[in-house]
Scaffold this motif. Structure first.
Motif, short mmCIF file in Angstrom:
data_model
loop_
_atom_site.label_atom_id
_atom_site.label_comp_id
_atom_site.label_asym_id
_atom_site.label_seq_id
_atom_site.Cartn_x
_atom_site.Cartn_y
_atom_site.Cartn_z
N SER A 42 0.79 -1.11 -0.05
CA SER A 42 0.12 -0.06 -0.12
C SER A 42 0.73 1.26 0.21
O SER A 42 0.50 2.36 -0.46
CB SER A 42 -0.90 0.08 1.14
OG SER A 42 -0.27 0.10 2.32
N SER A 43 2.19 1.25 0.27
CA SER A 43 2.88 2.41 0.55
C SER A 43 4.25 2.30 -0.40
O SER A 43 4.94 3.15 -0.38
CB SER A 43 3.45 2.51 1.90
OG SER A 43 4.24 1.46 2.49
N SER A 44 4.18 1.40 -1.23
CA SER A 44 4.99 1.14 -2.36
C SER A 44 5.26 2.31 -3.32
O SER A 44 4.16 2.73 -3.67
CB SER A 44 5.01 -0.31 -2.84
OG SER A 44 3.94 -0.50 -3.67
N ASN A 45 6.57 2.69 -3.47
CA ASN A 45 6.54 3.99 -4.57
C ASN A 45 7.43 3.41 -5.65
O ASN A 45 7.89 4.32 -6.36
CB ASN A 45 7.31 5.19 -3.85
CG ASN A 45 8.41 4.82 -3.26
OD1 ASN A 45 8.95 3.70 -3.28
ND2 ASN A 45 8.86 5.85 -2.37
N ASP A 57 -5.21 7.18 -5.81
CA ASP A 57 -4.63 6.02 -5.44
C ASP A 57 -5.38 4.91 -4.67
O ASP A 57 -4.83 4.48 -3.40
CB ASP A 57 -3.47 6.65 -4.37
CG ASP A 57 -2.43 7.39 -5.20
OD1 ASP A 57 -2.11 7.00 -6.33
OD2 ASP A 57 -1.42 8.18 -4.49
N ARG A 70 -4.06 1.60 -3.70
CA ARG A 70 -3.29 1.57 -2.17
C ARG A 70 -4.26 1.18 -1.10
O ARG A 70 -4.11 0.45 -0.15
CB ARG A 70 -2.58 2.91 -1.86
CG ARG A 70 -1.48 3.20 -2.83
CD ARG A 70 -0.76 4.50 -2.66
NE ARG A 70 0.24 4.73 -3.65
CZ ARG A 70 1.32 4.19 -3.58
NH1 ARG A 70 2.05 3.49 -2.88
NH2 ARG A 70 2.26 4.83 -4.74
N TRP A 71 -5.47 1.81 -1.22
CA TRP A 71 -6.45 1.60 -0.17
C TRP A 71 -6.99 0.29 -0.22
O TRP A 71 -7.44 -0.39 0.83
CB TRP A 71 -7.76 2.71 -0.27
CG TRP A 71 -7.27 3.95 0.18
CD1 TRP A 71 -6.93 5.02 -0.69
CD2 TRP A 71 -7.14 4.39 1.48
NE1 TRP A 71 -6.65 6.21 0.30
CE2 TRP A 71 -6.80 5.63 1.46
CE3 TRP A 71 -7.35 3.96 2.60
CZ2 TRP A 71 -6.59 6.48 2.65
CZ3 TRP A 71 -7.12 4.53 3.97
CH2 TRP A 71 -6.85 5.95 3.69
N ARG A 105 -4.65 -1.62 1.87
CA ARG A 105 -4.77 -1.34 3.38
C ARG A 105 -6.00 -2.12 3.97
O ARG A 105 -5.99 -2.79 4.80
CB ARG A 105 -5.00 -0.01 3.35
CG ARG A 105 -3.76 0.85 3.32
CD ARG A 105 -3.63 2.42 3.09
NE ARG A 105 -2.87 2.99 2.86
CZ ARG A 105 -2.70 4.23 2.31
NH1 ARG A 105 -3.78 4.77 1.78
NH2 ARG A 105 -1.59 4.80 1.81
#
Length: 412
Positions: free
Chosen positions: A96-99, A165, A168-169, A172
Motif C-alpha cells: 500500500s505504501s510502495s513507490n 490512489d 493503495r486503499w 490497506r
C-alpha cells in the motif's frame, strides 16, 4: 449432544480455515490480478514487470512450502499459521505504501511467504483434526479463493477508480482483513493431537518409497505442476484482457465477481461428484471444462465470450486443487497424507512460479493476450492427459479416531 458439539467444532474450524485461505491464497495472491491494472498504472509497470510480481509471489510461496513442514513440526501448525498471517499484514501494508518496482517486489515476495506459511499448515491442521472428512475440508477451504474473487471483483474496481490512489486503499483493506483473521485464528485454533503415536503405527514405512518415489504421487504431482503453471495466468491477466477489449472496468469487475461466486460452491460440489464417480473421471471433466472456458475468449473476445468463460471456469477451476489434494491423499497410508500434500504442493508452487511471468512474456512478445491463453490451455492439456491415465489405488484401511476423542483433546 455430543454430535452437536462435534459438528460445531468442525464447522467453526472450517469457517476459520476458509477465512485463512481468503486472506492468503485469495487476497495475498489471486486478487493481485484484479488490483494489477490499477497498480500497474500507478507504478508505471510493463506487462512483463507486472507478471513478474506475480512470479515473485510464487517464489516466496515455493520457498515457504519447502520449509513449512519443518516450521510446523518445530513450532506447531497453529503457530506457523499465526506467523504467516502477521507476515501477510506487513506485506500488504508494504504494498500500500510502495513507490517503486523494488519495494513492490519485496512486499509481493513477503506476501508469498506469508501465504505459504498459512495455507499448507492450515490444511494440515484440518487434516489432523478431521482425517475422515479431509475431502470436504479441502473443498470447503478452497472456497475461500472464490470468496476472495467475489469481494475483489466488487470492491477493487470501485475503490481503485473512485478514490485517488485507490489501489493503495485496496491493499490497506486487505491488511485489515488479514489482521482480523490473525486474531480469530490465534483465539480459536488449537494444534491437533500429536502425530507421534500415528507415526509409530506406520510400521517403519519409508517416506521415500511411500511418497517421494510413489508413481501415483508423482502422477498427481505432475498434474499439480501443469495446473500450477496455468492457474495464475487467467486470474492475473483476465481483467487487463477485458479492459483491453474496451469492456468497462465495473463490468469486468462484475464478471470477475461472478466467477468467484460460482467457485464458492464448486469445490464442495465437485468433491461430492468425485466421491460418486471417482476422482479420475472428475479430474478429466474438470480439466476439459477449464480448457473450453479459456478457449472461448480467444475465439470470441467480446463481452459474451468473457461471460461464458467466467461461467465455465468459475464453476470449475477452484475445485481442481481440492480434487488433486484428495487424489494425493489416496495414494499413501493415512499417516503420510500431510507429507504427500506438502510434496505435491511443491510441484504446484514451481508451476505458479513460472506461470505469470511466462504469460506476461507471451502478451508482450508474441500475440498478446490470446497467446497467453493458448499457452495456458496447452499446460492444462498436459494435466488432462495425466488425469486420464490415473488409476485409483487400492484403498488402505484408515485408522481414524472418533471425532469425539479429538474434541476431548481440544478442550483439555
Amino acid at each position: 449432544m455430543e454430535d452437536r458439539v462435534n459438528a460445531k467444532m468442525f464447522w467453526a474450524y472450517m469457517l476459520v480455515g476458509l477465512l485463512l485461505v481468503l486472506i492468503s491464497l485469495g487476497f495475498g495472491r489471486l486478487s493481485y490480478g484484479v488490483v494489477m491494472p490499477f497498480m500497474q498504472e500507478g507504478l508505471r509497470l510493463s506487462y512483463a514487470q507486472a507478471g513478474f510480481l506475480g512470479t515473485i509471489t510464487s517464489l516466496g510461496y515455493l520457498a515457504t512450502v519447502l520449509l513449512a513442514g519443518w516450521l510446523a513440526a518445530r513450532w506447531g501448525n497453529k503457530q506457523t499459521v499465526v506467523l504467516g498471517c502477521s507476515l501477510l499484514v506487513l506485506s500488504m501494508l508494504g504494498l500500500s505504501s510502495s513507490n517503486g518496482y523494488g519495494v513492490a517486489m519485496v512486499a509481493m515476495f513477503g506476501a508469498g511467504v506469508g501465504s505459504g506459511m498459512v495455507f499448507t499448515p492450515a490444511l494440515s491442521l484440518m487434516v489432523g483434526w478431521f482425517p475422515e472428512r479431509r475431502g470436504l475440508a479441502a473443498g470447503f477451504l478452497m472456497s475461500g479463493t472464490g470468496l476472495a474473487m467475489v469481494l475483489s471483483g466488487l470492491i477493487v474496481p470501485a475503490v481503485s477508480t473512485g478514490v485517488a490512489d485507490g489501489w493503495r486503499w485496496v491493499w490497506r483493506g486487505f491488511a485489515a482483513a488479514a489482521l482480523l483473521v490473525f486474531l480469530l485464528a490465534a483465539w480459536l485454533l488449537r494444534n491437533p493431537p500429536s502425530a507421534a503415536s500415528a507415526a509409530a503405527r506406520s510400521g517403519g514405512l519409508s517416506i521415500s518409497e511411500q511418497v517421494y518415489r510413489n508413481p501415483g504421487v508423482l502422477r498427481v504431482a505432475g498434474m499439480y505442476f501443469s495446473f500450477g503453471i496455468a492457474y495464475l495466468v487467467p486470474s492475473t491477466f483476465q481483467m487487463s484482457y477485458m479492459l483491453a477489449q474496451q469492456i468497462a472496468s465495473t463490468t469486468a469487475g462484475m464478471l470477475t465477481a461472478m466467477g468467484g461466486v460460482l467457485s464458492l460452491a464448486s469445490s464442495p460440489v465437485w468433491g461430492w461428484v468425485s466421491d460418486r464417480i471417482g476422482r479420475q473421471r472428475t479430474l478429466v471433466a474438470a480439466f476439459a471444462t477449464v480448457m473450453v472456458a479459456l478457449l472461448i475468449p480467444v475465439l470470441y473476445p467480446k463481452l459474451l465470450g468473457f461471460f461464458l468463460s467466467q461461467l465455465l471456469s468459475g464453476s470449475t477451476i477452484a475445485a481442481i486443487p481440492a480434487l488433486i489434494q484428495a487424489s494425493a491423499s489416496e495414494q499413501v497410508p493415512p499417516v503420510l497424507v500431510p507429507v504427500a500434500l506438502g510434496y505435491v504442493t511443491i510441484f504446484f508452487s514451481v508451476g505458479q512460479l513460472v506461470g505469470p511471468g511466462l504469460g506476461g512474456w507471451f502478451i508482450d512478445h508474441v500475440m498478446g493476450f490470446p497467446s497467453a491463453y493458448l499457452f495456458t490451455i496447452l499446460m492444462l492439456s498436459l494435466g488432462l492427459a495425466l488425469a486420464y491415465g490415473m488409476r485409483a489405488p487400492a484403498r488402505a484401511h484408515e485408522e481414524t479416531r472418533p471425532l469425539a476423542s479429538r474434541t476431548d483433546e481440544l478442550h483439555r
